[in-house]
Design a protein around this motif. Sequence first.
Motif, PDB file in Angstrom:
ATOM      1  N   PHE A 169     -29.635 -13.322  41.964  1.00 35.91           N
ATOM      2  CA  PHE A 169     -28.829 -13.903  43.034  1.00 35.91           C
ATOM      3  C   PHE A 169     -29.677 -13.892  44.324  1.00 35.91           C
ATOM      4  CE2 PHE A 169     -25.944 -13.512  39.697  1.00 35.91           C
ATOM      5  CZ  PHE A 169     -24.715 -14.092  40.002  1.00 35.91           C
ATOM      6  N   ASN A 170     -29.061 -14.030  45.462  1.00 36.68           N
ATOM      7  CA  ASN A 170     -29.816 -14.197  46.710  1.00 36.68           C
ATOM      8  C   ASN A 170     -30.755 -13.030  46.980  1.00 36.68           C
ATOM      9  OD1 ASN A 170     -27.296 -15.965  47.081  1.00 36.68           O
ATOM     10  ND2 ASN A 170     -28.599 -16.592  48.792  1.00 36.68           N
ATOM     11  N   THR A 212     -29.736  -9.051  47.402  1.00 40.40           N
ATOM     12  CA  THR A 212     -30.457  -7.905  46.847  1.00 40.40           C
ATOM     13  C   THR A 212     -31.873  -7.914  47.405  1.00 40.40           C
ATOM     14  OG1 THR A 212     -29.210  -8.117  44.787  1.00 40.40           O
ATOM     15  CG2 THR A 212     -31.168  -6.718  44.733  1.00 40.40           C
ATOM     16  N   ASP A 213     -32.368  -6.740  47.769  1.00 41.92           N
ATOM     17  CA  ASP A 213     -33.713  -6.652  48.321  1.00 41.92           C
ATOM     18  C   ASP A 213     -34.745  -7.068  47.273  1.00 41.92           C
ATOM     19  OD1 ASP A 213     -36.367  -5.175  49.059  1.00 41.92           O
ATOM     20  OD2 ASP A 213     -35.130  -5.023  50.865  1.00 41.92           O
ATOM     21  N   VAL A 214     -35.743  -7.824  47.710  1.00 42.72           N
ATOM     22  CA  VAL A 214     -36.774  -8.335  46.813  1.00 42.72           C
ATOM     23  C   VAL A 214     -37.506  -7.196  46.105  1.00 42.72           C
ATOM     24  CG1 VAL A 214     -38.485  -8.438  48.679  1.00 42.72           C
ATOM     25  CG2 VAL A 214     -38.743  -9.909  46.674  1.00 42.72           C
ATOM     26  N   ARG A 215     -37.626  -6.047  46.755  1.00 48.83           N
ATOM     27  CA  ARG A 215     -38.318  -4.913  46.133  1.00 48.83           C
ATOM     28  C   ARG A 215     -37.493  -4.332  44.992  1.00 48.83           C
ATOM     29  NH1 ARG A 215     -39.277  -2.710  52.160  1.00 48.83           N
ATOM     30  NH2 ARG A 215     -37.174  -3.632  52.232  1.00 48.83           N
ATOM     31  N   ASP A 216     -36.174  -4.333  45.146  1.00 49.30           N
ATOM     32  CA  ASP A 216     -35.307  -3.904  44.050  1.00 49.30           C
ATOM     33  C   ASP A 216     -35.345  -4.905  42.902  1.00 49.30           C
ATOM     34  OD1 ASP A 216     -34.307  -1.431  44.899  1.00 49.30           O
ATOM     35  OD2 ASP A 216     -32.733  -2.357  46.102  1.00 49.30           O
ATOM     36  N   ILE A 217     -35.424  -6.193  43.225  1.00 42.75           N
ATOM     37  CA  ILE A 217     -35.487  -7.225  42.195  1.00 42.75           C
ATOM     38  C   ILE A 217     -36.766  -7.077  41.381  1.00 42.75           C
ATOM     39  CG2 ILE A 217     -35.757  -9.715  41.822  1.00 42.75           C
ATOM     40  CD1 ILE A 217     -33.780 -10.122  44.146  1.00 42.75           C
ATOM     41  N   ALA A 218     -37.884  -6.857  42.048  1.00 46.04           N
ATOM     42  CA  ALA A 218     -39.148  -6.655  41.332  1.00 46.04           C
ATOM     43  C   ALA A 218     -39.056  -5.442  40.410  1.00 46.04           C
ATOM     44  CB  ALA A 218     -40.290  -6.483  42.334  1.00 46.04           C
ATOM     45  N   ARG A 219     -38.394  -4.398  40.878  1.00 47.67           N
ATOM     46  CA  ARG A 219     -38.247  -3.188  40.054  1.00 47.67           C
ATOM     47  C   ARG A 219     -37.396  -3.472  38.818  1.00 47.67           C
ATOM     48  NH1 ARG A 219     -34.509   0.733  40.405  1.00 47.67           N
ATOM     49  NH2 ARG A 219     -33.706  -0.139  42.365  1.00 47.67           N
ATOM     50  N   ALA A 220     -36.392  -4.324  38.958  1.00 44.37           N
ATOM     51  CA  ALA A 220     -35.574  -4.700  37.798  1.00 44.37           C
ATOM     52  C   ALA A 220     -36.411  -5.418  36.756  1.00 44.37           C
ATOM     53  CB  ALA A 220     -34.403  -5.580  38.247  1.00 44.37           C
ATOM     54  N   TYR A 221     -37.281  -6.325  37.202  1.00 42.57           N
ATOM     55  CA  TYR A 221     -38.121  -7.064  36.252  1.00 42.57           C
ATOM     56  C   TYR A 221     -39.039  -6.126  35.471  1.00 42.57           C
ATOM     57  CZ  TYR A 221     -36.672 -11.251  38.856  1.00 42.57           C
ATOM     58  OH  TYR A 221     -35.955 -12.252  39.451  1.00 42.57           O
ATOM     59  N   TYR A 234     -29.735 -11.206  31.780  1.00 40.47           N
ATOM     60  CA  TYR A 234     -29.286 -10.206  32.740  1.00 40.47           C
ATOM     61  C   TYR A 234     -29.171 -10.816  34.140  1.00 40.47           C
ATOM     62  CZ  TYR A 234     -30.515  -6.704  29.225  1.00 40.47           C
ATOM     63  OH  TYR A 234     -30.599  -5.964  28.072  1.00 40.47           O
ATOM     64  N   ASN A 235     -28.012 -10.610  34.760  1.00 40.93           N
ATOM     65  CA  ASN A 235     -27.902 -10.859  36.188  1.00 40.93           C
ATOM     66  C   ASN A 235     -28.706  -9.798  36.927  1.00 40.93           C
ATOM     67  OD1 ASN A 235     -26.121 -13.002  35.869  1.00 40.93           O
ATOM     68  ND2 ASN A 235     -24.291 -11.764  36.252  1.00 40.93           N
ATOM     69  N   VAL A 236     -29.346 -10.199  38.019  1.00 43.74           N
ATOM     70  CA  VAL A 236     -29.995  -9.247  38.908  1.00 43.74           C
ATOM     71  C   VAL A 236     -29.362  -9.455  40.281  1.00 43.74           C
ATOM     72  CG1 VAL A 236     -32.152  -8.395  39.869  1.00 43.74           C
ATOM     73  CG2 VAL A 236     -32.127  -9.403  37.578  1.00 43.74           C
ATOM     74  N   CYS A 237     -28.558  -8.499  40.702  1.00 42.45           N
ATOM     75  CA  CYS A 237     -27.764  -8.674  41.918  1.00 42.45           C
ATOM     76  C   CYS A 237     -27.242  -7.325  42.384  1.00 42.45           C
ATOM     77  CB  CYS A 237     -26.592  -9.636  41.653  1.00 42.45           C
ATOM     78  SG  CYS A 237     -25.524  -9.126  40.288  1.00 42.45           S
ATOM     79  N   SER A 238     -26.630  -7.331  43.562  1.00 43.96           N
ATOM     80  CA  SER A 238     -26.090  -6.086  44.114  1.00 43.96           C
ATOM     81  C   SER A 238     -24.657  -5.843  43.671  1.00 43.96           C
ATOM     82  CB  SER A 238     -26.137  -6.127  45.644  1.00 43.96           C
ATOM     83  OG  SER A 238     -25.197  -7.066  46.144  1.00 43.96           O
ATOM     84  N   GLY A 239     -23.937  -6.929  43.353  1.00 46.36           N
ATOM     85  CA  GLY A 239     -22.526  -6.811  43.016  1.00 46.36           C
ATOM     86  C   GLY A 239     -21.623  -6.753  44.226  1.00 46.36           C
ATOM     87  N   ALA A 240     -22.191  -6.926  45.426  1.00 41.85           N
ATOM     88  CA  ALA A 240     -21.416  -6.856  46.662  1.00 41.85           C
ATOM     89  C   ALA A 240     -21.411  -8.215  47.355  1.00 41.85           C
ATOM     90  CB  ALA A 240     -21.991  -5.802  47.598  1.00 41.85           C
ATOM     91  N   GLY A 241     -20.230  -8.717  47.658  1.00 42.04           N
ATOM     92  CA  GLY A 241     -20.118  -9.980  48.371  1.00 42.04           C
ATOM     93  C   GLY A 241     -20.226  -9.766  49.878  1.00 42.04           C
ATOM     94  N   GLY A 276     -22.296 -11.651  41.991  1.00 42.62           N
ATOM     95  CA  GLY A 276     -22.604 -11.332  40.603  1.00 42.62           C
ATOM     96  C   GLY A 276     -22.164  -9.941  40.192  1.00 42.62           C
ATOM     97  N   SER A 277     -22.148  -9.737  38.892  1.00 39.90           N
ATOM     98  CA  SER A 277     -21.941  -8.402  38.317  1.00 39.90           C
ATOM     99  C   SER A 277     -23.259  -7.960  37.688  1.00 39.90           C
ATOM    100  CB  SER A 277     -20.856  -8.427  37.248  1.00 39.90           C
ATOM    101  OG  SER A 277     -20.871  -7.213  36.504  1.00 39.90           O
TER     102      SER A 277
END
Length: 318
Positions: A169-170, A212-221, A234-241, A276-277
Amino acid sequence: MTTALVTGSHGWVGTHLRHLLRSYGHQVVGTGRRSRTAPDGERYLPVDLRDARATSALVDAVRPEVVFHLAATLPQRGPDTEDLVADTVLTTYNVCRALRATTGSAPARLILVGSSAQYGAVPPEQNPITERTPLRPLGAYGHAKAAAESLAFAMAADGRIRVTATRPFNHVGPGADTTTVAGALAMRVADVLAGRRDRLRVADLDAVRDFTDVRDIARAYVKLAQPHRAGGIYNVCSGAGVTVRTVLETLLDLAGLDGATVEVADGGSDVRCQVGSAARLATEVGWQPTIPLRVSLRDLLAEMIDGHRPQTDEEGAA
């Protein structure tokens, strides 16, 4: 030591991902269409992934255990539709085809980076969006990302490669440019502080997004690329609107400005709410975002105030 090939390696997410992979001891090989000098400890090979023979030669030379396929064209950059589809779908086909031709003790792993644009305009009452939510893409970018994902799983159906598809997500955080929501707002705030403009002209402040912070997204990958992972979506997101208004107000507060500098214009997105969830990613992979939105915006704004204008290339970000 795992050899990781990163396509779109010097774009926004690719840059953070390369650094993270190196910190974990992986051998990193980057690729993109431009010629570059590789940083110390890395290799870089310029290749146009739309060229099937060149892509096959790249994969044959690198022999990666895992490929992070980030290369794509951002829709905000106004590409021709045919180029957008080629950069998204054709490159994915060529990468999958090349990986299928490799031999090793285990199938090569592909981390395919998609986008929440694949979901399109999901009714607000059906948020948060899970991986089972039907895809309703609105534009060429979302359709192309959905097509690339389907194609990759088709190429992996016989087990010759292993595909994990992500739908981020964003993105937000250091390195963002003005094609992103937060990047555009941060640049305008920095311009007001520097006297380059008197007011911030904004629109669609009530739209709700999932940042979601780009650094957290990279860590997910990186976590999704672990050898024992079976693949999947897999969704990669914070889950917070969060409303765009909240992002702007946070940036203004960080800059010591107030709402008097804001001019709200007409206009808005067809997607009013997209949250996202990340439950599947948390449950199956053990990933959760760790960097608060305010910290992401602080780091981004600091770059903009310092005069840094990041330029992403060959990489998609939702």
